[in-house]
Design a protein around this motif. Structure first.
Motif, PDB file in Angstrom:
ATOM      1  N   PHE A 197       0.833  -1.205   0.000  1.00 44.12           N
ATOM      2  CA  PHE A 197       0.000   0.000   0.000  1.00 44.12           C
ATOM      3  C   PHE A 197       0.865   1.252   0.000  1.00 44.12           C
ATOM      4  CE2 PHE A 197      -2.147   3.424   2.306  1.00 44.12           C
ATOM      5  CZ  PHE A 197      -3.264   3.597   1.508  1.00 44.12           C
ATOM      6  N   TRP A 198       1.947   1.226   0.788  1.00 45.81           N
ATOM      7  CA  TRP A 198       2.818   2.399   0.853  1.00 45.81           C
ATOM      8  C   TRP A 198       3.533   2.615  -0.475  1.00 45.81           C
ATOM      9  CZ3 TRP A 198       3.399   6.850   2.597  1.00 45.81           C
ATOM     10  CH2 TRP A 198       4.625   7.513   2.628  1.00 45.81           C
ATOM     11  N   LEU A 202       3.277   5.927  -2.875  1.00 41.99           N
ATOM     12  CA  LEU A 202       4.440   6.661  -3.380  1.00 41.99           C
ATOM     13  C   LEU A 202       4.399   6.788  -4.888  1.00 41.99           C
ATOM     14  CD1 LEU A 202       7.355   5.126  -1.257  1.00 41.99           C
ATOM     15  CD2 LEU A 202       6.309   7.369  -0.987  1.00 41.99           C
ATOM     16  N   THR A 203       4.041   5.685  -5.549  1.00 41.97           N
ATOM     17  CA  THR A 203       4.008   5.670  -7.011  1.00 41.97           C
ATOM     18  C   THR A 203       2.970   6.651  -7.545  1.00 41.97           C
ATOM     19  OG1 THR A 203       4.668   3.344  -6.974  1.00 41.97           O
ATOM     20  CG2 THR A 203       3.787   4.188  -9.037  1.00 41.97           C
ATOM     21  N   LYS A 204       1.820   6.695  -6.877  1.00 39.91           N
ATOM     22  CA  LYS A 204       0.777   7.633  -7.316  1.00 39.91           C
ATOM     23  C   LYS A 204       1.195   9.085  -7.119  1.00 39.91           C
ATOM     24  CE  LYS A 204      -3.557   5.139  -7.345  1.00 39.91           C
ATOM     25  NZ  LYS A 204      -4.995   5.242  -7.051  1.00 39.91           N
ATOM     26  N   ILE A 230      12.650  -0.883  -5.208  1.00 45.13           N
ATOM     27  CA  ILE A 230      11.692  -1.600  -6.038  1.00 45.13           C
ATOM     28  C   ILE A 230      10.613  -0.632  -6.524  1.00 45.13           C
ATOM     29  CG2 ILE A 230      10.279  -2.260  -4.047  1.00 45.13           C
ATOM     30  CD1 ILE A 230       9.642  -4.874  -5.465  1.00 45.13           C
ATOM     31  N   SER A 231      10.140  -0.834  -7.733  1.00 47.38           N
ATOM     32  CA  SER A 231       9.066   0.005  -8.275  1.00 47.38           C
ATOM     33  C   SER A 231       7.797  -0.825  -8.418  1.00 47.38           C
ATOM     34  CB  SER A 231       9.472   0.584  -9.635  1.00 47.38           C
ATOM     35  OG  SER A 231       9.773  -0.456 -10.549  1.00 47.38           O
ATOM     36  N   TYR A 232       6.671  -0.152  -8.477  1.00 47.44           N
ATOM     37  CA  TYR A 232       5.391  -0.831  -8.601  1.00 47.44           C
ATOM     38  C   TYR A 232       5.237  -1.368 -10.025  1.00 47.44           C
ATOM     39  CZ  TYR A 232       0.781  -1.859  -6.699  1.00 47.44           C
ATOM     40  OH  TYR A 232      -0.322  -2.496  -6.190  1.00 47.44           O
ATOM     41  N   ILE A 233       4.778  -2.602 -10.146  1.00 40.95           N
ATOM     42  CA  ILE A 233       4.654  -3.243 -11.450  1.00 40.95           C
ATOM     43  C   ILE A 233       3.623  -2.527 -12.319  1.00 40.95           C
ATOM     44  CG2 ILE A 233       2.877  -4.894 -10.717  1.00 40.95           C
ATOM     45  CD1 ILE A 233       4.292  -6.960 -12.533  1.00 40.95           C
ATOM     46  N   LYS A 234       3.886  -2.491 -13.616  1.00 40.69           N
ATOM     47  CA  LYS A 234       2.971  -1.854 -14.569  1.00 40.69           C
ATOM     48  C   LYS A 234       2.289  -2.934 -15.405  1.00 40.69           C
ATOM     49  CE  LYS A 234       5.753   2.351 -14.941  1.00 40.69           C
ATOM     50  NZ  LYS A 234       6.542   3.225 -15.849  1.00 40.69           N
ATOM     51  N   THR A 235       1.023  -3.180 -15.147  1.00 42.24           N
ATOM     52  CA  THR A 235       0.255  -4.133 -15.947  1.00 42.24           C
ATOM     53  C   THR A 235      -0.507  -3.382 -17.043  1.00 42.24           C
ATOM     54  OG1 THR A 235      -1.504  -3.983 -14.283  1.00 42.24           O
ATOM     55  CG2 THR A 235      -0.018  -5.873 -14.142  1.00 42.24           C
ATOM     56  N   PRO A 236      -0.789  -4.031 -18.190  1.00 42.33           N
ATOM     57  CA  PRO A 236      -1.477  -3.357 -19.296  1.00 42.33           C
ATOM     58  C   PRO A 236      -2.838  -2.797 -18.873  1.00 42.33           C
ATOM     59  CG  PRO A 236      -0.570  -5.464 -20.008  1.00 42.33           C
ATOM     60  CD  PRO A 236      -0.426  -5.420 -18.516  1.00 42.33           C
ATOM     61  N   LEU A 237      -3.117  -1.571 -19.275  1.00 42.25           N
ATOM     62  CA  LEU A 237      -4.410  -0.910 -19.024  1.00 42.25           C
ATOM     63  C   LEU A 237      -4.737  -0.795 -17.540  1.00 42.25           C
ATOM     64  CD1 LEU A 237      -6.531  -2.599 -21.860  1.00 42.25           C
ATOM     65  CD2 LEU A 237      -5.423  -0.357 -21.903  1.00 42.25           C
ATOM     66  N   LYS A 253       1.771  -7.826  -3.747  1.00 46.00           N
ATOM     67  CA  LYS A 253       1.563  -8.433  -2.430  1.00 46.00           C
ATOM     68  C   LYS A 253       2.282  -9.771  -2.334  1.00 46.00           C
ATOM     69  CE  LYS A 253      -2.656  -6.419  -0.528  1.00 46.00           C
ATOM     70  NZ  LYS A 253      -2.022  -6.159   0.785  1.00 46.00           N
ATOM     71  N   TYR A 254       2.288 -10.528  -3.434  1.00 48.32           N
ATOM     72  CA  TYR A 254       2.983 -11.819  -3.444  1.00 48.32           C
ATOM     73  C   TYR A 254       4.488 -11.613  -3.295  1.00 48.32           C
ATOM     74  CZ  TYR A 254       4.893 -16.240  -5.081  1.00 48.32           C
ATOM     75  OH  TYR A 254       5.612 -17.397  -5.174  1.00 48.32           O
ATOM     76  N   LYS A 255       5.012 -10.620  -3.999  1.00 44.37           N
ATOM     77  CA  LYS A 255       6.444 -10.345  -3.924  1.00 44.37           C
ATOM     78  C   LYS A 255       6.877 -10.009  -2.506  1.00 44.37           C
ATOM     79  CE  LYS A 255       7.809  -8.668  -8.509  1.00 44.37           C
ATOM     80  NZ  LYS A 255       8.368  -7.511  -9.242  1.00 44.37           N
TER      81      LYS A 255
END
Length: 353
Positions: A197-198, A202-204, A230-237, A253-255
């Motif tokens: 969540f944190w 940060l990413t937002k 680490i950066s937040y993963i970017k999934t399509p759309l 969350k799994y990571k």
């Protein structure tokens, strides 16, 4: 058999069979694709009904200047300059932030002539987000103390682990630091372990310079394990589809799934490493809890006692009149209360005049 050996009726039936299979194969693919699309559609509706929408964009009306820059190890650090900000409410006031060439926030208006340096580490409260340079509790403390030059190396968004990394960098360049005061609030323990969540928050807010988050874990011997930012993963759309955003959230969350349960163990290890590096350089380390929770330091008391780390708490009830309206961070008055409490307790730990 060679095709020439087949009779005409057999050839015809074979062709009809192949045509039938070809048409049904295409039909099956279309059916599967339609099923997937319909399933995604209904899952998308269910997620939105349960307030789990797409990533979306923050509705940020403020056009604040960016005063952080990316850092390969720390994630982000303040960059030198003078930054002016508009008030957070109609009755609020403008404020200014000055970052010096060493990455610290300006504390004193004049140079303190001493070789003894006292540095503060922490997050946005210690940094003094929302108030002017001379209104932070760190600056107010400098007005009370004459035998130490105080430096504010706190950074907005930092937890204990990032503060430790920053301390390593600072001490690799400085030789006159005598005291390190690390400010702690409970949510720092989540920041230390790379909470999903944190990291998403940060990413937002990446417009402010929050790029990537370094985090820590522990091994089977409960020793600190460092992880690169680490950066937040970017999934399509992800910005358009709730299901894509949900997949990204599950992956992150799994990571980090094994880390959340160890938040206090990790933070204990960070405090231990912070103690080790200061002892090596004959520097006194003091941990200060400034949250409303009087028991916030309880999970670390064994580590403090074993490693002879000094600590104390300044628990001041955060009421509306003590926070910045429209933002929530401490205002000038609360910073004054923090400075008085910290000064009173520091006098018991060190010789200050």
């Amino acid at each position: 058999l060679e095709s020439s050996s087949l009779s005409s009726p057999t050839k015809k039936r074979a062709k009809e069979f192949l045509d039938f299979m070809s048409k049904n194969y295409i039909f099956s693919i279309i059916l599967i694709l339609l099923s997937i699309i319909i399933s995604i559609f209904f899952i998308e509706i269910l997620l939105r009904i349960n307030n789990q929408g797409p990533w979306g964009q923050l509705n940020i009306k403020r056009d604040d200047p960016t005063f952080n820059k990316p850092h390969q190890i720390l994630g982000w650090v303040p960059k030198e300059g003078k930054y002016k900000f508009q008030p957070f409410s109609e009755e609020g006031e403008k404020f200014e932030i000055n970052i010096l060439n060493d990455g610290s926030r300006k504390v004193a208006s004049k140079e303190i002539e001493t070789n003894n340096e006292l540095i503060f580490l922490g997050g946005s409260i210690t940094f003094g987000w929302g108030v002017n340079d001379d209104q932070t509790f760190v600056s107010k403390l400098q007005n009370m103390i004459n035998n130490y030059r105080i430096k504010n190396f706190a950074v907005g968004g930092y937890g204990t682990y990032q503060s430790f990394l920053r301390l390593e960098e600072i001490l690799s360049k400085k030789s006159d630091t005598k005291i390190v005061v690390a400010i702690y609030v409970p949510h720092h323990s989540l920041r230390n372990i790379g909470d999903e969540f944190w990291l998403r928050t940060l990413t937002k807010h990446s417009k402010k310079g929050y790029i990537e988050l370094p985090y820590a874990s522990i091994n089977e011997n409960q020793d600190l394990v460092r992880h690169e930012p680490i950066s937040y993963i970017k999934t399509p759309l992800k910005d358009k589809l709730a299901i894509s955003n949900k997949i990204a959230k599950r992956i992150m969350k799994y990571k980090l799934s094994d880390n959340e349960k160890n938040r206090y163990l990790v933070t204990n290890s960070v405090f231990k490493e912070m103690s080790n590096i200061t002892k090596e350089k004959n520097i006194k380390l003091i941990i200060v809890n400034i949250s409303n929770n009087e028991k916030a330091l309880n999970p670390y008391l064994k580590t403090f006692n074993k490693n002879k780390i000094d600590y104390f708490s300044c628990n001041i009830e955060t009421t509306d009149d003590l926070t910045i309206k429209g933002d929530g961070h401490p205002n000038d008055l609360l910073h004054s209360k923090f400075s008085q409490c910290i000064y009173k307790n520091l006098k018991k730990k060190i010789k200050i005049i």
